[in-house]
Structure formats: C-alpha cells, structure tokens
Design an enzyme around this catalytic site. Structure first.
Site, short mmCIF file in Angstrom:
data_model
loop_
_atom_site.label_atom_id
_atom_site.label_comp_id
_atom_site.label_asym_id
_atom_site.label_seq_id
_atom_site.Cartn_x
_atom_site.Cartn_y
_atom_site.Cartn_z
N ASP A 169 0.83 -1.21 0.00
CA ASP A 169 0.00 0.00 0.00
C ASP A 169 0.86 1.26 0.00
O ASP A 169 2.01 1.23 0.44
CB ASP A 169 -0.91 0.02 1.24
CG ASP A 169 -0.11 -0.02 2.53
OD1 ASP A 169 0.84 -0.84 2.61
OD2 ASP A 169 -0.40 0.76 3.45
N GLU A 170 0.28 2.31 -0.49
CA GLU A 170 0.84 3.67 -0.37
C GLU A 170 2.34 3.76 -0.68
O GLU A 170 3.07 4.45 0.03
CB GLU A 170 0.60 4.19 1.05
CG GLU A 170 -0.86 4.27 1.43
CD GLU A 170 -1.08 4.60 2.90
OE1 GLU A 170 -2.01 5.37 3.20
OE2 GLU A 170 -0.34 4.08 3.76
C1 TNX Z 1 -3.73 3.90 5.72
S1 TNX Z 1 -4.93 1.39 4.95
C2 TNX Z 1 -2.75 2.92 5.77
C3 TNX Z 1 -1.95 2.78 6.99
C4 TNX Z 1 -2.35 3.76 8.04
C5 TNX Z 1 -3.84 3.90 8.06
C6 TNX Z 1 -4.37 4.76 9.15
C7 TNX Z 1 -3.52 1.14 4.45
C8 TNX Z 1 -3.38 -0.02 3.60
N1 TNX Z 1 -2.56 1.98 4.80
O1 TNX Z 1 -0.59 2.89 6.68
O2 TNX Z 1 -1.89 3.30 9.27
O3 TNX Z 1 -4.25 4.43 6.82
O4 TNX Z 1 -5.75 4.71 9.22
#
Ligand code: TNX
Length: 517
Positions: free
Chosen positions: A332-333
C-alpha cells in the site's frame, strides 16, 4: 426393631437422592438469549439444563481433549467447578456436555456446529474441531454474563434448552493488529486473540513492519530488530518478537482455530529496515529512525540484487514458522516508488512468496502487478484496484476503510483514533454488506472481511479495547451470519446485553449512545 429403623433411614436417604435428581429445572426460552453472531436457526424447547459441579465433559476421542480443556478452563474461574473430562464410554447417562465429531452433515461444512440442549445433557456436534469451538462459544453466551468473571461468584447456571444449528457465511473472518506503529507484547496479542475467538473470528493479520518499527526477529538480518525495532511512534521504546515468541502467538491462535497472517509491508512503509541496513538504500546511506505518523516517504531500492536477497531471507524465515497458508506483502501507499518499479517489485516478491509455499496477500494496489488467481487482494479504499484484481481472478478480503477501520474515531469528540476515512459509529460499522460494497462484484470472489486496527494513536491494550469494542462483534456478525438475519434493530438489543459481558471481561469499551446499554 433396629433393622427396621435402618431400613427406614435408607429409604429416606434414597427418596432424598431421588428428589434432588428429579428436581425440575426452570422453563427458559432459548430465543430470548443474545447470541452474537446470530445463528442460522434457534429452536426452543422451554426447559433448561443445570450446569453444576457434577457435570462432566464427555469426548469420544482424545484429539478433542484440548477443546474439552478449553471449555473446562472457561467455566472454572466463575463457577469454581473443575469439570471432569471423561471418555464417552465412561460417561454417565445424565449431566454431560458431549463434544463429538460425528456430525456427518455436509451443510455444516468445516466450521458449522449443531448444539442440542435438553434437561439431561448438552451435545455439541460438528464435522471438524473448529465447529466444536464455535459451539462452545455459543454455549458460553447462553450462560449468564457472570460466567466471564475471573473469580467465583454465585451465578445461576441454568442453560435454556433447545437446538441451535449454525455455520458461517464467509471463510475469512478477521481482524488486523498493527504492532509496528506501537508495539504490543505477547500477552496483549493473546488477549486480542481471545477476544476474536469469543466472536468466532478465525484470522489475525499481524502488521509486523512499517516505517516506525520492525517487530519480528530475522536471524540473517539481526539489525532489523536491534535498530529497526528500537523505537515507535512518539519515540518510545518499541520492541519485537523473537521467533520463539512469534511461534508462541501462532500456537495460542491455533488452539483457538485462528490463523495468523504475517505482513511485512513493502516496498513502501519500510523506513525501519532502511534505517537498519545502509545497503538497502539506493544511496547506500542508512536513513534515520522515524517516530512520526506520515506515510508514503520510504521505498526499498528496487533495482539492487541485495533487495531481493533481503526479501527472500525475510519471507523464508517467517514462512518457516508460519503454519497458515498466507504471507501478506503489504504494497500500500508506495508513493515514493515509481509505478513501473512498484510492479517490477511486486511481481518478483510474489514469486518469492510462492517459492516458500505461501499464498500472497496484498493491499488493493497490488492488483496492478501480474497477480495470479491464487492471490488475495485486501480492498481498503480503491474500487478500481479491487475490480482489477477481481478481473484477474483474485479473491478479495473486504476492509473498506469508511466502514471497517477500527482506528477511525466513533464521533468528533473521540480522543483516540484518526478520521481520514470518516467517523464510524457503531451502527455504521454494522450496517454494510460486503457483497454489495463494490459494484458488479461477484460474491463468490469475496473471501470474507477483515477489520484493521492501525496503531498510530493507540499505545496500550486498554486503548486497543476502546477502539475495538463494541465494533468488533458487529464485524463478526457481518462475517458469520446470513444477511437475512441481520438488522440493526435486533442487533443493538443483543449488543446492549453484551455490554455486561464486556464489563465482566474487563474490556474497556465505548458506550455508544446508539445502544441502550
Ligand atoms: C492507511 S490502509 C494505511 C496505513 C495507516 C492507516 C491509518 C492502508 C493499507 N494503509 O498505513 O496506518 O491508513 O488509518
């Protein structure tokens, strides 16, 4: 004369014994019990079974013994009874709780159970051990809330009679715990596992590495925990699990039929690793440890061979101590990884995970890579990603942030938690359907649901409990129960009854105004 007297006394004793055995138990209505998740069918017979110190747990096979022990241990603290566990051949005719694997009932599947309660006996039958555990959890909820106290108290131990037939909607019923942003020790994780088990959940996904911390010992890369495990959000001490401790968690979960899914988030969310080993960085310089809460700034160096040596070692060591089928690679991200590099990295990492015999799981972004049909996508926010994954034949775990995130605040005054995906009151957490969350999704491709607890704002088990309860029982019901049986008006009444259970279990929960506690 003397003889006559003795005969009279023995007659009296016999009558007394007889009367105590034939004492009428009260009439009780099984349909009035507050069972969460709601079972498929509940048929009352308006009598009851009395649990007492003479009740025996009867098993037909020694491999059911651990479950019998689990039940006996569960009933011990509040009742003071140490129930005898006997083999079925030696069991009395009355007063037994029998656990048996003779269901021979294909509809019950691997996790269903049948619970029969009459005045004389209780019988839990299933095809597989997991079903027996779920039958035990239901039986537990048929006892008064005081059964959850950890010391002897005078509780009424009548259990309403009737029969319950039950099996889950989804195979995958899980929660995630982020032990990277803040670290939680083995005892805290065991408590989390026990709470999941109460509500028939069967997956615990552990988010074991992120920018702020690396939480599992990797013997070939010791600095990951020496350096990368040394801190956490806010700059506190951090911590990590040795491989032995991780195995202890896995075994504890296994006894409760809960599968651990380990996650090492890559190629982003990797600052803790990049701070531990200079060679994992493209410029060969170790980064600084990070104790803030931003995301998306770190990336493994995609075109270095050492990166894949690292991934191979990490996956190999963790896979070797993980009996479950899955390995979660995050994904993710990864905002500071070029898109083409991201795809290149995920493709290579999926191959490594498969080489070590595990099924790859990743956040929905990994749909862009060459995922095969056995891959599992965890949907959290992007419908397009999920659809792409589904079109490639992947299965999907539903974790929609706006409904299923345990780290979202309940309302605008909640101190703990975040709000980027919105506020999630208890009714909102309950009122969604995984099957219709994404348009055109094919229900058969939904493996189940998972509610993640990210830990940027939570620092101890009490804070964990506050965000998890009372939302978790609702997620468990979405995952387990049939849609036709689910509605908020009935659920909120059952949940209110569980409030007393939370108190007996010393769970720090949010007393939502939406529920008449
Ligand atoms: C998004 S959801 C993230 C996390 C954070 C979270 C906080 C996701 C796959 N990644 O790195 O902790 O939001 O709500």
């Amino acid at each position: 004369m003397i003889n006559k007297g003795i005969n009279l006394i023995s007659l009296l004793v016999l009558v007394l014994i007889f009367c105590s055995a034939c004492k009428e138990t009260p009439s009780m209505d099984l349909t009035q019990e507050s069972i969460i998740p709601i079972p498929i069918s509940v048929l009352p017979t308006y009598a009851s079974f009395e649990l007492n110190a003479n009740t025996q747990i009867s098993i037909e096979n020694s491999n059911i013994k651990p479950l019998a022990n689990y039940l006996s241990d569960l009933l011990h603290p509040a009742t003071g009874f140490k129930l005898a566990i006997v083999s079925k051949d030696n069991a009395k005719r009355k007063g037994n709780i029998t656990l048996s694997l003779n269901a021979n009932d294909s509809i019950l599947g691997n996790e269903g159970y049948q619970l029969e309660i009459d005045k004389k006996n209780i019988q839990i039958t299933a095809n597989k051990h997991a079903g027996l555990l779920y039958g035990i959890q239901t039986l537990r909820q048929l006892l008064p809330v005081n059964i959850e106290h950890d010391s002897v108290n005078h509780l009424n131990t009548y259990i309403a009679s009737g029969s319950i037939r039950d099996f889950p909607k989804y195979k995958h019923r899980g929660a995630m715990l982020d032990v990277a942003r803040h670290f939680f020790g083995v005892e805290d994780v065991k408590r989390y596992i026990d709470l999941l088990a109460c509500y028939k959940m069967n997956v615990l996904h552990l988010h074991l590495a992120d920018d702020q911390g690396w939480r599992i010992e990797i013997k070939t890369w010791p600095k990951l925990t020496e350096i990368g495990g040394s801190t956490q959000v806010g700059g506190g001490e951090g911590g990590f699990y040795t491989q032995e401790q991780y195995q202890e968690i896995v075994a504890y979960a296994e006894e409760r039929y809960i599968t651990i899914i380990p996650e090492i988030d890559m190629p982003g969310h990797t600052n803790a690793a990049l701070a531990s080993y200079a060679e994992l960085n493209c410029n060969d310089k170790a980064t600084k440890l990070y104790t803030g809460t931003h995301v998306g700034f770190s990336s493994l160096c995609i075109h270095k061979d050492i990166t894949y040596q690292f991934v191979d070692d990490v996956v190999r060591e963790i896979a070797a101590i993980t009996p479950g089928k899955y390995f979660h690679l995050g994904g993710d991200e990864s905002h500071s990884t070029k898109h083409s590099d991201f795809i290149y990295f995920i493709n290579k990492t999926i191959k490594i995970i498969e080489k070590y015999g595990k099924i790859p799981v990743g956040w929905d972004e990994i749909s862009h890579a060459n995922i095969a049909e056995n891959t599992v996508i965890q949907y959290w926010s992007n419908d397009k990603n999920a659809k792409k994954g589904l079109s490639k034949g992947a299965k999907v775990i539903m974790s929609p942030a706006a409904y299923a995130y345990l780290d979202m605040k309940y309302n605008s005054t909640t101190v703990l938690g975040l709000d980027w995906a919105g506020l999630i009151e208890v009714d909102k957490a309950y009122q969604w359907n995984p099957d219709t969350m994404i348009q055109e999704i094919n229900t058969k491709q939904i493996a189940g649901i998972e509610s993640p607890l990210w830990s940027e704002t939570v620092t101890n088990i009490d804070e964990i409990e506050y965000l998890v309860f009372p939302r978790l029982p609702g997620y468990a019901e979405i995952a387990w129960s049939q849609d036709s049986l689910r509605n908020w008006d009935s659920y909120k009444l059952r949940l209110a009854k569980h409030g007393e259970r939370f108190e007996a279990m010393e769970i720090d929960y949010y007393k939502s105004p939406k529920v008449d506690w």
